[in-house]
Design a protein around this motif. Structure first.
Motif, PDB file in Angstrom:
ATOM      1  N   GLY A   1      62.269  52.438  61.988  1.00 22.40           N
ATOM      2  CA  GLY A   1      62.115  52.047  60.591  1.00 22.40           C
ATOM      3  C   GLY A   1      60.655  52.042  60.187  1.00 22.40           C
ATOM      4  N   LYS A   2      60.391  52.289  58.925  1.00 22.09           N
ATOM      5  CA  LYS A   2      59.015  52.370  58.416  1.00 22.09           C
ATOM      6  C   LYS A   2      58.483  50.973  58.071  1.00 22.09           C
TER       7      LYS A   2
ATOM      8  N   SER B   1      58.411  49.978  47.818  1.00 23.62           N
ATOM      9  CA  SER B   1      57.663  49.045  48.669  1.00 23.62           C
ATOM     10  C   SER B   1      58.451  48.608  49.901  1.00 23.62           C
ATOM     11  N   GLY B   2      59.772  48.691  49.859  1.00 23.70           N
ATOM     12  CA  GLY B   2      60.573  48.329  51.023  1.00 23.70           C
ATOM     13  C   GLY B   2      60.489  49.400  52.092  1.00 23.70           C
ATOM     14  N   GLY B   3      60.243  48.997  53.348  1.00 21.67           N
ATOM     15  CA  GLY B   3      60.146  49.966  54.429  1.00 21.67           C
ATOM     16  C   GLY B   3      61.446  50.731  54.610  1.00 21.67           C
ATOM     17  N   ALA B   4      61.337  52.067  54.634  1.00 25.52           N
ATOM     18  CA  ALA B   4      62.532  52.906  54.772  1.00 25.52           C
ATOM     19  C   ALA B   4      63.149  52.729  56.151  1.00 25.52           C
ATOM     20  N   GLY B   5      64.479  52.853  56.223  1.00 30.82           N
ATOM     21  CA  GLY B   5      65.166  52.748  57.495  1.00 30.82           C
ATOM     22  C   GLY B   5      66.665  52.877  57.304  1.00 30.82           C
ATOM     23  N   LYS B   6      67.403  52.850  58.392  1.00 26.62           N
ATOM     24  CA  LYS B   6      68.865  52.822  58.292  1.00 26.62           C
ATOM     25  C   LYS B   6      69.269  51.619  57.452  1.00 26.62           C
TER      26      LYS B   6
ATOM     27  N   LYS C   1      62.656  61.261  49.758  1.00 23.05           N
ATOM     28  CA  LYS C   1      62.522  62.384  50.679  1.00 23.05           C
ATOM     29  C   LYS C   1      62.485  61.946  52.137  1.00 23.05           C
ATOM     30  N   VAL C   2      61.971  60.724  52.395  1.00 21.23           N
ATOM     31  CA  VAL C   2      61.895  60.242  53.769  1.00 21.23           C
ATOM     32  C   VAL C   2      63.291  60.020  54.351  1.00 21.23           C
TER      33      VAL C   2
ATOM     34  N   VAL D   1      46.227  41.814  38.566  1.00 28.99           N
ATOM     35  CA  VAL D   1      47.388  42.574  39.014  1.00 28.99           C
ATOM     36  C   VAL D   1      47.625  42.270  40.492  1.00 28.99           C
ATOM     37  N   VAL D   2      48.785  41.717  40.800  1.00 27.98           N
ATOM     38  CA  VAL D   2      49.158  41.365  42.167  1.00 27.98           C
ATOM     39  C   VAL D   2      50.364  42.204  42.566  1.00 27.98           C
ATOM     40  N   MET D   3      50.251  42.903  43.703  1.00 27.23           N
ATOM     41  CA  MET D   3      51.368  43.688  44.234  1.00 27.23           C
ATOM     42  C   MET D   3      51.752  43.109  45.589  1.00 27.23           C
ATOM     43  N   THR D   4      52.902  42.484  45.662  1.00 28.61           N
ATOM     44  CA  THR D   4      53.296  41.810  46.891  1.00 28.61           C
ATOM     45  C   THR D   4      53.890  42.811  47.885  1.00 28.61           C
ATOM     46  N   PRO D   5      53.787  42.524  49.187  1.00 23.97           N
ATOM     47  CA  PRO D   5      54.256  43.478  50.206  1.00 23.97           C
ATOM     48  C   PRO D   5      55.773  43.628  50.227  1.00 23.97           C
ATOM     49  N   GLY D   6      56.197  44.710  50.849  1.00 22.39           N
ATOM     50  CA  GLY D   6      57.622  44.917  51.115  1.00 22.39           C
ATOM     51  C   GLY D   6      57.917  44.650  52.582  1.00 22.39           C
ATOM     52  N   GLY D   7      59.189  44.444  52.902  1.00 21.03           N
ATOM     53  CA  GLY D   7      59.596  44.202  54.287  1.00 21.03           C
ATOM     54  C   GLY D   7      59.756  45.488  55.075  1.00 21.03           C
ATOM     55  N   GLY D   8      59.644  45.369  56.398  1.00 16.58           N
ATOM     56  CA  GLY D   8      59.814  46.530  57.269  1.00 16.58           C
ATOM     57  C   GLY D   8      61.268  46.963  57.378  1.00 16.58           C
ATOM     58  N   GLY D   9      61.484  48.230  57.683  1.00 13.51           N
ATOM     59  CA  GLY D   9      62.840  48.771  57.845  1.00 13.51           C
ATOM     60  C   GLY D   9      63.281  48.778  59.296  1.00 13.51           C
TER      61      GLY D   9
END
Length: 546
Positions: free
Chosen positions: A476-477, A433-438, A542-543, A507-515
């Motif tokens: 960043g994603k 859920s966390g945005g991919a990034g450096k 893979k990303v 069922v609650v799925m909370t957001p992830g932060g941007g990368g």
């Protein structure tokens, strides 16, 4: 008394901060509402006779603290300090003179030393139920949202206003808890008054005039010095969030000059028909907190450090809603505002500003029947505090399942299950859920909950970042979007009253932060660590080029 040195004044300043922290701890440990005692949804502070905040407790939320700072000035205007007596206590939950919605009670108590009024203590906490439609965004005006208390005396010269207390008890589904919370707030201020008098006796002070001037002037000067080191100019940013019936555009222009930083929300969308509107005091509270996180983050928060940070917004925009607009869920928009400001500052100081995060709390506001109806309350009402991921930082990953900017802690499952007829089947990090990034965004979480007594319960949803997830930056994603559903597969709305059947689960799925930054630039060891800890899946790796 001899002239006070800077060292003397600094010691007293630190002691004053300790006094208000003890004040907050009393509230934390005596509150009936779990959102206060478990999550820390409160504020506490001491003010001079002019209503300037001198110190705030470390425990507490920016929305409460910085809007409470304005509440004291309203109390002084209505009840001049010359008329205040020992044993007086003042109360309000006016959203436009308090902390933005009716669920927050603000109490202010004059503090006396040797028979002389020397300061005022103020505190705020969130009460779970104050009648009306309940703690959700469905109301179409503030009068539907619950009991509205103007600026009143809760106690007069030590005598409790029993009529007011009777009105409070009669207008809540939780009379036992609500009455207890009022007494908790009063006790919190009383302890502050006692500790301040003891401090003044110890240091031989007859008043706080010299100390007040020192605190306010030094804090203001320190913030101005920090601002002077920043680039000067104006930068703008817009951010779109889900809103209630339609998306809401939040726009801000941040202007940095030698005299301070001003944020103008011109261009922001109009007020909503539903309770996601924000009174200006709450808008200001979170906006200046966001600024303070970037500018002078180590400077204590008080009227002096806040003075160079100013905010304006068009009347009847969603961030300057006027009475009688509904405002119960003002946090949904109000807690987005630091991210809006960061988007503007990113153009000037990108090395100091994070990517977008979940921002607004993802609380499970639940209500329903209990097995035993003879306990003095009418069923149960609770806000189970839960959070998504924060945005990646320039040099560090974002924080997972962490409330920023509110700062409240998550409610322990054990506490929620002990005071409600609910059972939590899952509460875990949401993989990928966390945005991919450096640097990676923080993770959200997955929460699954159902009834353990075979009865339905209400969800008063007030969620965002479902249609417009937190944005990544510089390659960043984006973070994962939030989602609300039943385990049976039925999709639920992000906002509004909904019934959870007794034979299904929420069922609650909370957001992830941007990368931040290209994922392929991430340290390979960090990717392997995330993979081994289950924060990312093999497919998610893979990303990163893995």
């Amino acid at each position: 008394m001899t002239k006070l040195s800077d060292i003397d004044l600094q010691v007293m300043w630190n002691r004053l901060i300790a006094v208000v922290e003890e004040q907050a701890q009393v509230l934390l440990r005596t509150a009936f509402s779990a959102i206060v005692r478990e999550a820390g949804d409160l504020s506490a502070g001491v003010f001079d006779r002019d209503g300037n905040m001198l110190a705030q407790a470390v425990t507490g939320t920016p929305g409460h603290v910085n809007s409470m700072a304005e509440s004291v000035k309203h109390f002084i205007r209505t009840f001049p300090v010359e008329t205040m007596r020992e044993g007086d206590i003042y109360i309000t939950n006016d959203p436009w003179m308090g902390t933005g919605h009716l669920n927050d009670f603000v109490l202010t108590t004059p503090a006396f030393h040797k028979g002389k009024l020397v300061a005022l203590f103020s505190c705020t906490s969130h009460l779970m139920d104050i009648g009306g439609i309940g703690f959700g965004p469905d109301a179409t005006d503030v009068f539907m949202e619950g009991l509205y208390i103007p600026l009143l005396k809760l106690a007069d010269n030590g005598k409790l206003n029993e009529t007011l207390m009777a009105m409070i008890r009669a207008n809540t589904r939780l009379p036992i808890d609500t009455e207890g919370d009022v007494y908790s707030l009063a006790a919190c201020n009383d302890v502050g008054c006692e500790r301040l008098s003891a401090m003044m006796t110890e240091f031989g002070l007859d008043d706080l005039d010299v100390l007040s001037k020192h605190i306010l002037s030094r804090s203001r000067a320190a913030v101005l010095d920090a601002i002077a080191a920043m680039p000067q100019g104006s930068w703008s940013n817009t951010m779109t969030v889900d809103g209630y019936d339609e998306p809401v555009v939040l726009a801000a222009t941040v202007t940095v000059s030698k005299t301070g930083i001003h944020v103008d929300f011109a261009g922001t969308g109009p007020a909503s028909r539903r309770g996601i509107n924000v009174p200006l005091a709450y808008t200001t509270a979170y906006t200046v907190f966001g600024l303070a996180c970037i500018v002078g983050k180590d400077i204590p928060n008080n009227a002096g450090s806040l003075a160079p940070l100013t905010v304006s917004a068009p009347e009847d925009s969603i961030v300057n809603a006027l009475k009688p607009k509904p405002v119960a869920s003002r946090h949904v928009i109000g807690q987005m505002l630091p991210d809006v400001v960061f988007g503007a500052l990113r153009q000037a100081i990108p090395e100091r500003v994070p990517a977008e995060g979940t921002s607004c709390l993802w609380n499970l506001n639940v209500r329903g029947q209990t097995e035993d109806a003879g306990l003095g309350n009418y069923g149960f009402t609770m806000a189970v505090t839960s959070n998504g991921g924060t945005g990646a930082r320039p040099l560090k990953d974002g924080l997972s399942a962490t409330a920023y900017p509110s700062g409240v802690k998550g409610t322990p499952v054990e506490i929620a299950e002990s005071i409600t007829p609910l059972i939590f089947w899952r509460k875990e990090f949401r993989t990928d859920s966390g945005g991919a990034g450096k640097t990676r965004g923080g993770l959200g979480q997955v929460i699954e909950v159902g009834s353990r007594i075979g009865k339905p319960f209400d969800l008063l949803a007030a969620y965002d970042r479902i249609d417009h997830p937190p944005r990544g930056r510089d390659g960043g994603k984006d973070g994962a979007a939030g989602a609300v559903a039943l385990k049976s597969g039925v999709k639920l709305k992000g906002k509004g009253f909904q019934l959870i059947p007794p034979d299904d689960r929420l069922v609650v799925m909370t957001p992830g932060g941007g990368g931040i930054g290209a994922p392929t630039a991430r340290d390979k060891a960090a990717v392997e660590k995330d993979l081994s800890e289950g924060l990312i899946s093999k497919a998610g790796a893979k990303v990163y080029g893995g």
